[in-house]
Motif scaffolding. Sequence first.
Motif, PDB file in Angstrom:
ATOM      1  N   SER A  11      27.920  -9.582   6.180  1.00 42.99           N
ATOM      2  CA  SER A  11      28.257  -8.718   5.043  1.00 42.99           C
ATOM      3  C   SER A  11      27.442  -9.084   3.815  1.00 42.99           C
ATOM      4  O   SER A  11      26.999  -8.200   3.056  1.00 42.99           O
ATOM      5  CB  SER A  11      29.755  -8.827   4.730  1.00 42.99           C
ATOM      6  OG  SER A  11      30.539  -8.392   5.827  1.00 42.99           O
ATOM      7  N   LEU A  30      30.690   3.820   5.049  1.00 45.11           N
ATOM      8  CA  LEU A  30      31.935   4.361   4.510  1.00 45.11           C
ATOM      9  C   LEU A  30      32.740   5.059   5.600  1.00 45.11           C
ATOM     10  O   LEU A  30      33.975   4.953   5.634  1.00 45.11           O
ATOM     11  CB  LEU A  30      31.626   5.342   3.375  1.00 45.11           C
ATOM     12  CG  LEU A  30      31.103   4.743   2.073  1.00 45.11           C
ATOM     13  CD1 LEU A  30      30.831   5.830   1.049  1.00 45.11           C
ATOM     14  CD2 LEU A  30      32.107   3.735   1.506  1.00 45.11           C
ATOM     15  N   VAL A  32      34.515   2.464   7.485  1.00 46.17           N
ATOM     16  CA  VAL A  32      35.694   1.953   6.788  1.00 46.17           C
ATOM     17  C   VAL A  32      36.905   2.836   7.050  1.00 46.17           C
ATOM     18  O   VAL A  32      38.031   2.351   7.218  1.00 46.17           O
ATOM     19  CB  VAL A  32      35.408   1.854   5.272  1.00 46.17           C
ATOM     20  CG1 VAL A  32      36.671   1.507   4.496  1.00 46.17           C
ATOM     21  CG2 VAL A  32      34.337   0.807   5.007  1.00 46.17           C
ATOM     22  N   LEU A  33      36.681   4.139   7.096  1.00 39.92           N
ATOM     23  CA  LEU A  33      37.781   5.087   7.275  1.00 39.92           C
ATOM     24  C   LEU A  33      38.231   5.212   8.724  1.00 39.92           C
ATOM     25  O   LEU A  33      39.288   5.781   8.985  1.00 39.92           O
ATOM     26  CB  LEU A  33      37.360   6.476   6.752  1.00 39.92           C
ATOM     27  CG  LEU A  33      36.973   6.535   5.265  1.00 39.92           C
ATOM     28  CD1 LEU A  33      36.476   7.927   4.913  1.00 39.92           C
ATOM     29  CD2 LEU A  33      38.154   6.153   4.389  1.00 39.92           C
ATOM     30  N   SER A  80      31.767  -5.978   9.948  1.00 41.49           N
ATOM     31  CA  SER A  80      32.904  -5.363   9.263  1.00 41.49           C
ATOM     32  C   SER A  80      32.383  -4.354   8.247  1.00 41.49           C
ATOM     33  O   SER A  80      31.816  -4.745   7.218  1.00 41.49           O
ATOM     34  CB  SER A  80      33.745  -6.429   8.558  1.00 41.49           C
ATOM     35  OG  SER A  80      34.695  -5.840   7.698  1.00 41.49           O
ATOM     36  N   PRO A  81      32.544  -3.058   8.485  1.00 45.45           N
ATOM     37  CA  PRO A  81      32.082  -2.066   7.499  1.00 45.45           C
ATOM     38  C   PRO A  81      32.714  -2.275   6.120  1.00 45.45           C
ATOM     39  O   PRO A  81      32.042  -2.131   5.095  1.00 45.45           O
ATOM     40  CB  PRO A  81      32.514  -0.730   8.118  1.00 45.45           C
ATOM     41  CG  PRO A  81      32.587  -1.000   9.580  1.00 45.45           C
ATOM     42  CD  PRO A  81      33.062  -2.417   9.703  1.00 45.45           C
ATOM     43  N   TYR A  82      33.988  -2.636   6.095  1.00 45.65           N
ATOM     44  CA  TYR A  82      34.648  -2.862   4.811  1.00 45.65           C
ATOM     45  C   TYR A  82      34.063  -4.085   4.107  1.00 45.65           C
ATOM     46  O   TYR A  82      33.896  -4.091   2.881  1.00 45.65           O
ATOM     47  CB  TYR A  82      36.143  -3.023   5.024  1.00 45.65           C
ATOM     48  CG  TYR A  82      36.935  -3.110   3.734  1.00 45.65           C
ATOM     49  CD1 TYR A  82      36.929  -2.059   2.829  1.00 45.65           C
ATOM     50  CD2 TYR A  82      37.688  -4.238   3.428  1.00 45.65           C
ATOM     51  CE1 TYR A  82      37.652  -2.124   1.654  1.00 45.65           C
ATOM     52  CE2 TYR A  82      38.410  -4.313   2.251  1.00 45.65           C
ATOM     53  CZ  TYR A  82      38.391  -3.246   1.366  1.00 45.65           C
ATOM     54  OH  TYR A  82      39.097  -3.322   0.193  1.00 45.65           O
ATOM     55  N   TYR A 132      30.752  -3.105   2.672  1.00 44.76           N
ATOM     56  CA  TYR A 132      30.991  -2.261   1.492  1.00 44.76           C
ATOM     57  C   TYR A 132      31.356  -3.110   0.274  1.00 44.76           C
ATOM     58  O   TYR A 132      30.802  -2.927  -0.815  1.00 44.76           O
ATOM     59  CB  TYR A 132      32.100  -1.267   1.816  1.00 44.76           C
ATOM     60  CG  TYR A 132      32.597  -0.493   0.617  1.00 44.76           C
ATOM     61  CD1 TYR A 132      31.848   0.546   0.076  1.00 44.76           C
ATOM     62  CD2 TYR A 132      33.815  -0.812   0.029  1.00 44.76           C
ATOM     63  CE1 TYR A 132      32.302   1.255  -1.022  1.00 44.76           C
ATOM     64  CE2 TYR A 132      34.273  -0.116  -1.067  1.00 44.76           C
ATOM     65  CZ  TYR A 132      33.523   0.914  -1.588  1.00 44.76           C
ATOM     66  OH  TYR A 132      33.966   1.607  -2.682  1.00 44.76           O
ATOM     67  N   LEU A 133      32.277  -4.061   0.444  1.00 42.77           N
ATOM     68  CA  LEU A 133      32.662  -4.930  -0.666  1.00 42.77           C
ATOM     69  C   LEU A 133      31.480  -5.768  -1.158  1.00 42.77           C
ATOM     70  O   LEU A 133      31.274  -5.928  -2.368  1.00 42.77           O
ATOM     71  CB  LEU A 133      33.806  -5.842  -0.247  1.00 42.77           C
ATOM     72  CG  LEU A 133      35.195  -5.229  -0.127  1.00 42.77           C
ATOM     73  CD1 LEU A 133      36.207  -6.297   0.279  1.00 42.77           C
ATOM     74  CD2 LEU A 133      35.632  -4.581  -1.428  1.00 42.77           C
ATOM     75  N   VAL A 178      35.879 -11.362   0.885  1.00 41.00           N
ATOM     76  CA  VAL A 178      35.550 -10.809   2.204  1.00 41.00           C
ATOM     77  C   VAL A 178      36.027 -11.744   3.312  1.00 41.00           C
ATOM     78  O   VAL A 178      36.595 -11.306   4.322  1.00 41.00           O
ATOM     79  CB  VAL A 178      34.032 -10.564   2.306  1.00 41.00           C
ATOM     80  CG1 VAL A 178      33.638 -10.151   3.724  1.00 41.00           C
ATOM     81  CG2 VAL A 178      33.594  -9.494   1.308  1.00 41.00           C
ATOM     82  N   GLN A 224      38.814 -10.799   6.207  1.00 39.47           N
ATOM     83  CA  GLN A 224      38.444 -10.854   7.613  1.00 39.47           C
ATOM     84  C   GLN A 224      39.289 -11.881   8.375  1.00 39.47           C
ATOM     85  O   GLN A 224      39.689 -11.634   9.514  1.00 39.47           O
ATOM     86  CB  GLN A 224      36.960 -11.189   7.758  1.00 39.47           C
ATOM     87  CG  GLN A 224      36.048  -9.982   7.664  1.00 39.47           C
ATOM     88  CD  GLN A 224      36.324  -8.974   8.762  1.00 39.47           C
ATOM     89  OE1 GLN A 224      37.070  -7.999   8.558  1.00 39.47           O
ATOM     90  NE2 GLN A 224      35.758  -9.180   9.927  1.00 39.47           N
TER      91      GLN A 224
END
Length: 288
Positions: free
Chosen positions: A98, A121, A124-125, A158-160, A163-164, A207, A211
């Motif tokens: 990440s 994104l 993430v969804l 981890s997409p989230y 993103y963070l 992050v 995780q």
Amino acid sequence: MTTQLVRPLPTAPRRFVLVPTAALLLGALYCLLPVAWVLVASTKSGSELFSTFTFLPGTGFADNVSELSAYRDGVYWKWMANSAFYAGAGALLSTAVSAISGYALAVYRFRGKESVFNILLAGVLMPPVILAVPQYLLLAKADMTDSYLSVLLPVILSPYGVYLARIYAAAAVPGDVIEAGRMDGGSEWRIFRTIALPMMLPGLVTVFLFQFVAIWNNFLLPYIMLGDDEKFPVTLGLYTLLQQGSTTPALYTLVITGALLAIVPLIALFLVIQRFWSLDLLSGAVKS
């Protein structure tokens, strides 16, 4: 010379202030009530669990821990060690991926950058349950199911987390500092490692925490990937105990005690990281 009177800001009526406070208290009660039940129920013996008042403490906590440790030669602690490995290694690798990905998306300009970010994104969804079966089929094709890697590999990206890291890198790493490092002759990797990474550290700690908690509490992925109970994480191990409890009610106390002990590492990790956040904010204020 005229003086201007500063009007005080209007205050909300008292009844409107009490409504959000009451909502927060109800939310806290809703979240903490199951924890309180587990804490109390873990102190009860098998006979006390079904015969005494729900929130009346028992006298069998030490015996429950001893029986849990002795069950199948301590397989519970094997499950805990597996969870620590999956969550610790997975969170570290995921945080590293990440950090590099988020930094690249925040600092560099390249064709397709926005498309890559939009795909992230979308990731993430997307609920993890949708990806579990395709991941199993891919790893089964590679003959990697029922192994530690089958649980570890899918959680590295981890997409989230990306993103963070991207959002935090864009806010915390000034472009002028990057340009100064390049003018001094630093390589891109050295600039990232020695300049950007320390600036991103508080965000990367977040992050890592997210995780770690997500992997520690993960149930579906190990349930699909693993068949050998020696490789189970604690979530899946307690589930198998709960299933056996339908025919052996004495195992219910072991499940409850095991669930309580499984929370302790998460609480300890949060307390340690919370202290790190405070120290980092103070050191940043001193440096500035």
